[in-house]
Enzyme design. Structure first.
Site, PDB file in Angstrom:
ATOM      1  N   LYS A  69       3.058   5.950  12.083  1.00  0.00           N
ATOM      2  CA  LYS A  69       1.757   6.170  11.823  1.00  0.00           C
ATOM      3  C   LYS A  69       1.638   7.097  13.064  1.00  0.00           C
ATOM      4  O   LYS A  69       2.668   6.639  14.148  1.00  0.00           O
ATOM      5  CB  LYS A  69       0.921   4.711  12.802  1.00  0.00           C
ATOM      6  CG  LYS A  69       1.073   3.327  11.663  1.00  0.00           C
ATOM      7  CD  LYS A  69       0.534   1.982  12.579  1.00  0.00           C
ATOM      8  CE  LYS A  69       1.236   1.012  11.498  1.00  0.00           C
ATOM      9  NZ  LYS A  69      -0.104   1.193  10.691  1.00  0.00           N
ATOM     10  N   ARG A  77       3.952  -6.377   3.158  1.00  0.00           N
ATOM     11  CA  ARG A  77       3.852  -7.296   1.605  1.00  0.00           C
ATOM     12  C   ARG A  77       5.462  -7.308   1.181  1.00  0.00           C
ATOM     13  O   ARG A  77       5.837  -8.350   0.432  1.00  0.00           O
ATOM     14  CB  ARG A  77       2.971  -6.446   0.671  1.00  0.00           C
ATOM     15  CG  ARG A  77       3.744  -4.439   0.093  1.00  0.00           C
ATOM     16  CD  ARG A  77       2.650  -3.817   0.159  1.00  0.00           C
ATOM     17  NE  ARG A  77       1.941  -3.217   0.478  1.00  0.00           N
ATOM     18  CZ  ARG A  77       0.883  -2.347   0.472  1.00  0.00           C
ATOM     19  NH1 ARG A  77       0.722  -2.143  -0.956  1.00  0.00           N
ATOM     20  NH2 ARG A  77       0.080  -2.473   1.081  1.00  0.00           N
TER      21      ARG A  77
HETATM   22  N1  BES Z   1      -0.754  -3.857   9.210  1.00  0.00           N
HETATM   23  C1  BES Z   1      -0.812  -2.445   8.711  1.00  0.00           C
HETATM   24  C2  BES Z   1      -2.244  -2.654   8.212  1.00  0.00           C
HETATM   25  C3  BES Z   1      -3.466  -2.440   9.649  1.00  0.00           C
HETATM   26  C4  BES Z   1      -3.892  -1.212   9.598  1.00  0.00           C
HETATM   27  C5  BES Z   1      -3.856  -3.266  10.113  1.00  0.00           C
HETATM   28  C6  BES Z   1      -4.771  -0.943  10.136  1.00  0.00           C
HETATM   29  C7  BES Z   1      -4.726  -3.366  11.243  1.00  0.00           C
HETATM   30  C8  BES Z   1      -5.345  -2.264  11.489  1.00  0.00           C
HETATM   31  C9  BES Z   1       0.040  -2.157   8.003  1.00  0.00           C
HETATM   32  O1  BES Z   1       1.649  -2.987   7.522  1.00  0.00           O
HETATM   33  C10 BES Z   1      -0.657  -0.599   7.049  1.00  0.00           C
HETATM   34  O2  BES Z   1       0.400  -0.324   7.562  1.00  0.00           O
HETATM   35  N2  BES Z   1      -1.390  -0.748   6.049  1.00  0.00           N
HETATM   36  C11 BES Z   1      -1.315   0.530   5.166  1.00  0.00           C
HETATM   37  C12 BES Z   1      -0.582   0.227   3.882  1.00  0.00           C
HETATM   38  C13 BES Z   1      -0.183   1.676   3.505  1.00  0.00           C
HETATM   39  C14 BES Z   1       0.440   2.725   3.727  1.00  0.00           C
HETATM   40  C15 BES Z   1      -0.690   1.575   1.989  1.00  0.00           C
HETATM   41  C16 BES Z   1      -2.364   1.303   5.660  1.00  0.00           C
HETATM   42  O3  BES Z   1      -3.068   0.240   6.200  1.00  0.00           O
HETATM   43  O4  BES Z   1      -1.814   2.691   6.104  1.00  0.00           O
HETATM   44 MN    MN Z   2       2.312  -0.632   8.257  1.00  0.00          MN
END
Ligand code: BES
Ligand code: MN
Ligand code: ZN
Length: 495
Positions: free
Chosen positions: A278, A352
């Site tokens: 991230k 997931r």
């Molecule tokens: N934990 C995150 C989702 C999230 C993002 C929660 C911002 C709270 C605030 C999850 O694991 C994630 O990183 N999801 C990705 C999915 C994508 C790679 C398809 C996302 O939302 O960017």
């Molecule tokens: Mn994630």
């Protein structure tokens, strides 16, 4: 916090402050009217001076009451003199507690349960008072040297007519249980990733089990998960030095043969994204990626306190998602516990991967329904903001029951479709399915992925990425969706 229900005449009670309601256009609520008489028109004097005109959420503190044992009165504006919407009722409660929590006042008596609210009874209003007050008073000060900033409020009284005593008591019991559950969920969410690890979450579950013998706790360690072939879950924890845990909470409040309600909560104690790292700004907030798991723990606390006659299983798959030499790589192919193979196109779609194996594992409990809660997608924030949680599921009755509970508990939900057309986006050239479905409809495709592991039971998924956390200067965990889950459980009991 101490709680009391009071039915005696108001000026015989020893509280630092009474909370009384006034409507717009100089109109007083019934209780306020009686105090106006016993204070020889003091309230009318204040109101007619224009110091408060009764708009919803206004407050005025009267800190000396001549010739009267009452110490202080906080007047709260309720808005127009007609039954309030539930939102306006909560708004008035919040304004009241916000104006008192920073003072030296230790005990408060809330006289707002007599205010008429649309479709609400005494029990609901009492519960809201407890929930809203506790929510506002909560502060995370564990790591602050100066503890002075914590609220001084120690006691909350609810003023109730004698005739409503039983329903006030019920509301207090439920409100207290839900407030305690929310506090625990918020605390776990606010704790940093270096303290709140998967092992720490497991210990907290054990502590709960020690305190309440009706909850049994068991933990699957990584080697247990290997024996179960949880290849998707384990692929995520391989990238972390913290051992993963699959925490099981078991509460058998119901009849022996009642099928259990299974609650699953995503428990990523820190989500750095893994190799698909991230970006730095805001990454600290990814300590809240375990709020689904924390909601399971908080809801169990509330359920035992309410002694609900239900069988409930909680499952919390917990891990970190970190970049590491042994971490998942884009392109890796995993075999899940179900046997389905998964191509990892983005290691940041890790939730997931934990949840799919946990869903397969849930089958062995022969569930009545399975509800999972997860901070699953940033896309949910884009679609719905921070007001409702996203709801998706494979059973209309379950989804409608959850929508009803959401409405009743002021912990809102909005349902999104799980149409088969969306499943196209999860096709992989190399495996049974890909772990991401491209930029369109991210919340839906994430749920589509999960649905493929929830084919054998009634299932609903709550995406709480937007609702479990407040961002900005006031950032912190919200304790949602504990009120919703508790309401669903209460409705299952009495509904
Ligand atoms: N934990 C995150 C989702 C999230 C993002 C929660 C911002 C709270 C605030 C999850 O694991 C994630 O990183 N999801 C990705 C999915 C994508 C790679 C398809 C996302 O939302 O960017
Ligand atoms: Mn994630
Ligand atoms: Zn995550």
């Amino acid at each position: 916090m101490n709680y009391a229900i009071e039915t005696a005449p108001l000026d015989s009670l020893k509280y630092d402050c009474l909370i009384l309601g006034v409507y717009q256009d100089l109109q007083l609520s019934a209780t306020t009217h009686s105090i106006n008489i016993s204070t020889k028109g003091l309230i009318n004097t204040i109101v007619s001076r224009g110091d408060i005109n009764g708009k919803n959420g206004e407050t005025v503190l009267i800190n000396a009451i001549p010739d009267n044992p009452i110490e202080r009165i906080l007047l709260v504006g309720l808005g127009e003199n007609k039954p309030l919407t539930s939102k306006n009722y909560r708004k008035a409660l919040l304004a009241a507690i916000n104006s008192l929590k920073k003072t030296n006042i230790k005990s408060i008596l809330c006289c707002l349960a007599d205010v008429e609210v649309i479709d609400a009874n005494q029990q609901w209003k009492t519960r809201q008072i407890i929930e809203v007050f506790n929510d506002a008073i909560y502060q995370f000060t564990a790591y602050k040297s100066n503890k002075e900033i914590t609220s001084k409020i120690e006691k909350i009284g609810i003023f109730s007519p004698e005739a409503e005593l039983i329903s006030t008591q019920l509301g207090l019991n439920q409100g207290r249980a839900i407030a305690d559950g929310m506090n625990l969920t918020k605390l776990l969410g606010d704790l940093p990733g270096n303290i709140c690890t998967p092992s720490y979450l497991a210990e907290q579950a054990f502590e709960l089990g020690k305190k309440y013998p009706s909850i049994d706790i068991s933990i699957l360690e990584e080697n247990d998960m290997e024996k179960l072939n949880m290849g998707a879950f384990l692929s995520v924890s391989r990238g972390s030095r913290q051992p993963a845990k699959l925490i099981t909470l078991n509460y058998q409040g119901g009849k022996k043969d009642d099928k259990p309600i299974v609650l699953i909560g995503k428990g990523l104690t820190f989500d750095a994204g893994g190799i698909s790292l991230k970006q730095a700004p805001g990454m600290d907030e990814m300590k809240y990626d375990m709020c689904g798991g924390a909601t399971v723990i908080g809801s169990f606390l509330a359920a035992v306190q309410m002694q609900l006659p239900l069988n409930i299983i909680g499952l919390i798959p917990s891990s970190e998602n970190m970049p590491d030499g042994d971490a998942n790589k884009p392109g890796d192919i995993l075999t899940s516990m179900s046997g389905k193979t998964i191509e990892v196109l983005n290691t940041d779609a890790e939730g997931r991967l934990l949840l799919c194996d946990t869903l397969t594992y849930a089958e062995r409990f022969n569930p009545d329904v399975v509800i999972d809660m997860a901070t699953l997608t940033g896309a949910c924030l884009v679609a719905l903001g921070r007001i409702p949680s996203g709801l998706l599921g494979n059973n209309d009755t379950l989804c409608n029951d959850l929508l009803t509970a959401a409405e009743m508990s002021n912990d809102s939900l909005w349902r999104l479709p799980l149409w088969e057309e969306y499943h196209e986006q999860l096709k992989s050239n190399f495996a049974d399915l890909a772990n991401v479905g491209g930029k369109d409809a991210g919340t839906i495709t994430a749920a589509c992925f999960l649905s493929q592991f929830a084919e054998n039971f009634h299932w609903a998924h709550l995406d709480i990425a937007g609702t479990a956390w407040r961002t900005g200067t006031n950032k912190g965990a919200t304790g949602r969706p504990v009120p919703l889950i508790c309401q669903y459980l209460i409705n299952r009991t009495y509904g």
